[in-house]
Design an enzyme around this catalytic site. Structure first.
Site, PDB file in Angstrom:
ATOM      1  NE  ARG A   1      -3.913   2.057   2.280  1.00 57.84           N
ATOM      2  CZ  ARG A   1      -4.139   2.814   3.355  1.00 57.84           C
ATOM      3  NH1 ARG A   1      -3.545   2.539   4.506  1.00 57.84           N
ATOM      4  NH2 ARG A   1      -4.966   3.835   3.285  1.00 57.84           N
TER       5      ARG A   1
ATOM      6  CG  HIS B   1      -1.338   5.363  -0.359  1.00 57.14           C
ATOM      7  ND1 HIS B   1      -2.115   5.995   0.573  1.00 57.14           N
ATOM      8  CD2 HIS B   1      -2.115   4.375  -0.866  1.00 57.14           C
ATOM      9  CE1 HIS B   1      -3.313   5.419   0.636  1.00 57.14           C
ATOM     10  NE2 HIS B   1      -3.326   4.425  -0.218  1.00 57.14           N
TER      11      HIS B   1
ATOM     12  CG  ASN C   1      -0.997   8.980   2.557  1.00 58.43           C
ATOM     13  OD1 ASN C   1      -1.472   7.981   2.020  1.00 58.43           O
ATOM     14  ND2 ASN C   1      -0.394   9.937   1.880  1.00 58.43           N
TER      15      ASN C   1
ATOM     16  CG  HIS D   1      -8.014  -3.768  -1.740  1.00 61.56           C
ATOM     17  ND1 HIS D   1      -8.988  -2.895  -2.155  1.00 61.56           N
ATOM     18  CD2 HIS D   1      -6.940  -2.996  -1.411  1.00 61.56           C
ATOM     19  CE1 HIS D   1      -8.534  -1.653  -2.064  1.00 61.56           C
ATOM     20  NE2 HIS D   1      -7.289  -1.681  -1.631  1.00 61.56           N
TER      21      HIS D   1
HETATM   22  C1  HEM Z   1      -8.614   1.317  -6.577  1.00 58.21           C
HETATM   23  C2  HEM Z   1      -8.459   2.266  -5.705  1.00 58.21           C
HETATM   24  C3  HEM Z   1      -8.129   1.989  -4.268  1.00 58.21           C
HETATM   25  C4  HEM Z   1      -8.794   2.452  -3.190  1.00 58.21           C
HETATM   26  C5  HEM Z   1     -10.002   3.359  -3.192  1.00 58.21           C
HETATM   27  C6  HEM Z   1      -8.133   1.915  -2.022  1.00 58.21           C
HETATM   28  C7  HEM Z   1      -8.508   2.192  -0.725  1.00 58.21           C
HETATM   29  C8  HEM Z   1      -7.990   1.552   0.391  1.00 58.21           C
HETATM   30  C9  HEM Z   1      -8.436   1.777   1.736  1.00 58.21           C
HETATM   31  C10 HEM Z   1      -9.459   2.801   2.171  1.00 58.21           C
HETATM   32  C11 HEM Z   1      -7.764   0.904   2.538  1.00 58.21           C
HETATM   33  C12 HEM Z   1      -7.938   0.710   4.052  1.00 58.21           C
HETATM   34  C13 HEM Z   1      -6.968   1.533   4.832  1.00 58.21           C
HETATM   35  C14 HEM Z   1      -7.219   1.450   6.317  1.00 58.21           C
HETATM   36  O1  HEM Z   1      -8.370   1.514   6.742  1.00 58.21           O
HETATM   37  O2  HEM Z   1      -6.243   1.347   7.091  1.00 58.21           O
HETATM   38  C15 HEM Z   1      -6.898   0.138   1.692  1.00 58.21           C
HETATM   39  C16 HEM Z   1      -6.057  -0.851   2.131  1.00 58.21           C
HETATM   40  C17 HEM Z   1      -5.118  -1.458   1.326  1.00 58.21           C
HETATM   41  N1  HEM Z   1      -4.848  -1.151   0.013  1.00 58.21           N
HETATM   42 FE1  HEM Z   1      -5.994  -0.068  -1.224  1.00 58.21          FE
HETATM   43  N2  HEM Z   1      -7.099   1.144  -2.414  1.00 58.21           N
HETATM   44  C18 HEM Z   1      -7.038   1.159  -3.779  1.00 58.21           C
HETATM   45  C19 HEM Z   1      -6.093   0.553  -4.570  1.00 58.21           C
HETATM   46  C20 HEM Z   1      -5.000  -0.119  -4.078  1.00 58.21           C
HETATM   47  C21 HEM Z   1      -3.856  -0.506  -4.848  1.00 58.21           C
HETATM   48  C22 HEM Z   1      -3.660  -0.170  -6.322  1.00 58.21           C
HETATM   49  C23 HEM Z   1      -3.021  -1.168  -4.010  1.00 58.21           C
HETATM   50  C24 HEM Z   1      -1.667  -1.752  -4.284  1.00 58.21           C
HETATM   51  C25 HEM Z   1      -1.240  -2.109  -5.468  1.00 58.21           C
HETATM   52  C26 HEM Z   1      -3.664  -1.219  -2.733  1.00 58.21           C
HETATM   53  C27 HEM Z   1      -3.188  -1.886  -1.629  1.00 58.21           C
HETATM   54  C28 HEM Z   1      -3.820  -1.928  -0.394  1.00 58.21           C
HETATM   55  C29 HEM Z   1      -3.422  -2.818   0.682  1.00 58.21           C
HETATM   56  C30 HEM Z   1      -2.362  -3.903   0.606  1.00 58.21           C
HETATM   57  C31 HEM Z   1      -4.227  -2.507   1.766  1.00 58.21           C
HETATM   58  C32 HEM Z   1      -4.189  -3.125   3.171  1.00 58.21           C
HETATM   59  C33 HEM Z   1      -3.279  -2.276   4.050  1.00 58.21           C
HETATM   60  C34 HEM Z   1      -3.093  -2.800   5.467  1.00 58.21           C
HETATM   61  O3  HEM Z   1      -3.275  -3.978   5.741  1.00 58.21           O
HETATM   62  O4  HEM Z   1      -2.716  -1.972   6.321  1.00 58.21           O
HETATM   63  N3  HEM Z   1      -4.840  -0.540  -2.792  1.00 58.21           N
HETATM   64  N4  HEM Z   1      -7.047   0.561   0.405  1.00 58.21           N
END
Ligand code: HEM
Length: 322
Positions: free
Chosen positions: A63, A67, A95, A194
Site C-alpha cells: 500500500r 500511495h 495516509n 486487497h
Molecule cells: C482502486 C483504488 C483503491 C482504493 C479506493 C483503495 C482504498 C484503500 C483503503 C481505504 C484501505 C484501508 C486503509 C485502512 O483503513 O487502514 C486500503 C487498504 C489497502 N490497500 Fe488499497 N485502495 C485502492 C487501490 C490499491 C492498490 C492499487 C493497491 C496496491 C497495489 C492497494 C493496496 C492496499 C493494501 C495492501 C491494503 C491493506 C493495508 C493494510 O493492511 O494496512 N490498494 N485501500
C-alpha cells in the site's frame, strides 16, 4: 462453451498485457549491478526477516508503494516527514494509517553503510514491496526495474487530491487510473492487492449502517457478509480483513469474494458494474492469470512519473530531503 469463453478471456488478457501506456523508459533491470551490487540482496534479506516476524507487513509495504506512486509519481514523496510549516503526504488523512516506514529506514541505513548516497528511497520502496509480497512464495513474484531518484517535495494536499476514495464509482476510478497511464485491466488487477491486509471500519461503515440515510446497508453487499461486518465493526476504530478468510495470503481469492458480492469497499464492488472490468475480475479468479497481470501492472505503476538521471536526488535519509 466454457472452454470457448476461457479462450476469449485468454486473448483479452494477452491484449491487456501487451497494450498500455509505457513510461519510465529510463528505468533498468539490476540498475545497481556496478554501483551497489548487493543492493537488491540487502533489501530482500531485511524485508524477508521483517516479514517473518510480522506477517501483516506485505500489505503495509504494498500500500505504501501505491500511495507513493499515485502522488507525484514513484519518488518516495510519501516517505518524507512534515517540516515546519509544511504538512507532508504522510500526514494527509488517507495516509495516516500507512505503516512500514521503519522497515524502509532500516534498509536505507544499511545501504548507506554499504554504498553511500547510491540507492534511492523510491527504489528501496518498490523492491521492498515486491519482496514482502514474495516472501510467502520464496521467490521474486514480479520484476522491478530500478533507477528512480527521490523527490524533494511532499504535500498533504496532493495526497488528498490524487488518492482514490474507497467510495469512488467506476468512472472516477477509471479516470484516476487513466491519469496515471493505467488501463482497466491494471485497475482491476491492482485492486486485487486487497487480497491482503486490513481496513478500518470507519472507511466503509456507511455501507453497513447508513447507506441511504435510513439505517440501511448497501444492497450490492451480500447480506450475510454485511451482517458479519456489522458485528466486527462495533467501533469505527476496529479493523477487518479486506479479503474475508484469506487476507494473510496473497492469492486470487479477492476476485472470488468480489464475485460473491463480498468486496469490502464501494471501489471494489464497483468493478462489477462495468462489463469490461467485470470480465477481467472473473478472469483473475485464476491465480496464474491474476499474477501475470498483477506483475505487469505493478511494473507500470512503479514507473509512474519517475525521476531519473539528474532529476531529484538520492536521499541520505528517506524521511528528509538532503
Ligand atoms: C482502486 C483504488 C483503491 C482504493 C479506493 C483503495 C482504498 C484503500 C483503503 C481505504 C484501505 C484501508 C486503509 C485502512 O483503513 O487502514 C486500503 C487498504 C489497502 N490497500 Fe488499497 N485502495 C485502492 C487501490 C490499491 C492498490 C492499487 C493497491 C496496491 C497495489 C492497494 C493496496 C492496499 C493494501 C495492501 C491494503 C491493506 C493495508 C493494510 O493492511 O494496512 N490498494 N485501500
Amino acid at each position: 462453451m466454457r472452454t470457448c469463453g476461457f479462450s476469449l478471456l485468454l486473448a483479452l488478457a494477452f491484449l491487456a498485457l501487451h497494450h498500455g501506456v509505457c513510461h519510465g523508459g529510463q528505468l533498468k533491470k539490476i540498475f545497481y549491478l556496478k554501483s551497489c551490487p548487493r543492493a537488491e540482496t540487502i533489501v530482500r534479506n531485511i524485508t524477508w526477516s521483517r516479514v517473518a516476524a510480522n506477517p501483516a507487513l506485505p500489505a503495509k509495504l504494498l500500500r505504501l508503494q501505491y500511495h507513493d506512486c499515485f502522488v507525484r509519481g514513484c519518488d518516495a514523496s510519501v516517505l518524507l516527514d512534515s517540516t515546519n510549516g509544511t504538512s507532508a503526504e504522510k500526514d494527509a488523512i488517507p495516509n495516516r494509517s500507512l505503516e512500514g516506514f521503519d522497515v524502509i529506514d532500516e534498509i536505507k541505513a544499511k545501504l548507506e553503510v554499504e554504498c553511500p548516497l547510491t540507492v534511492s528511497c523510491a527504489d528501496i520502496l518498490a523492491l521492498a514491496a515486491r519482496d514482502a509480497v514474495s516472501f510467502q512464495f520464496g521467490r521474486a513474484m514480479w520484476g522491478v526495474l530500478s533507477g528512480r531518484r527521490d523527490g524533494r517535495v511532499s504535500l498533504a494536499s496532493e495526497a488528498l487530491d490524487n488518492l482514490p476514495s474507497p467510495a469512488s464509482d467506476f468512472n472516477t476510478l477509471k479516470q484516476q487510473f487513466a491519469d496515471n497511464g493505467l488501463n482497466i485491466p491494471d485497475l482491476v488487477a491492482l485492486s486485487g492487492a486487497h487480497t491482503i491486509g486490513v481496513a478500518h471500519c470507519v472507511v466503509f461503515t456507511r455501507r453497513l449502517f447508513n447507506f441511504t440515510g435510513n439505517n440501511d446497508s448497501d444492497p450490492s453487499l451480500d447480506p450475510g457478509y454485511a451482517a458479519t461486518l456489522k458485528a466486527q465493526c462495533s467501533s469505527p476504530r476496529n479493523t477487518v480483513a479486506m479479503d474475508c478468510n484469506s487476507s494473510s495470503s496473497f492469492d486470487s481469492h479477492y476476485f472470488v469474494a468480489l464475485s460473491q458480492n463480498q468486496g469490502l469497499f464501494t471501489s471494489d464492488a464497483t468493478l462489477l458494474t462495468d462489463k469490461h472490468a467485470a470480465n477481467f475480475a472473473r478472469f483473475y479468479q485464476k491465480f496464474n492469470v491474476f499474477l501475470a497481470q498483477f506483475g505487469h501492472s505493478m511494473k507500470k505503476m512503479g514507473a509512474i512519473a519517475v525521476l531519473t538521471n539528474n532529476e531529484g536526488e538520492i536521499r541520505k535519509n528517506c524521511r528528509a530531503v538532503n
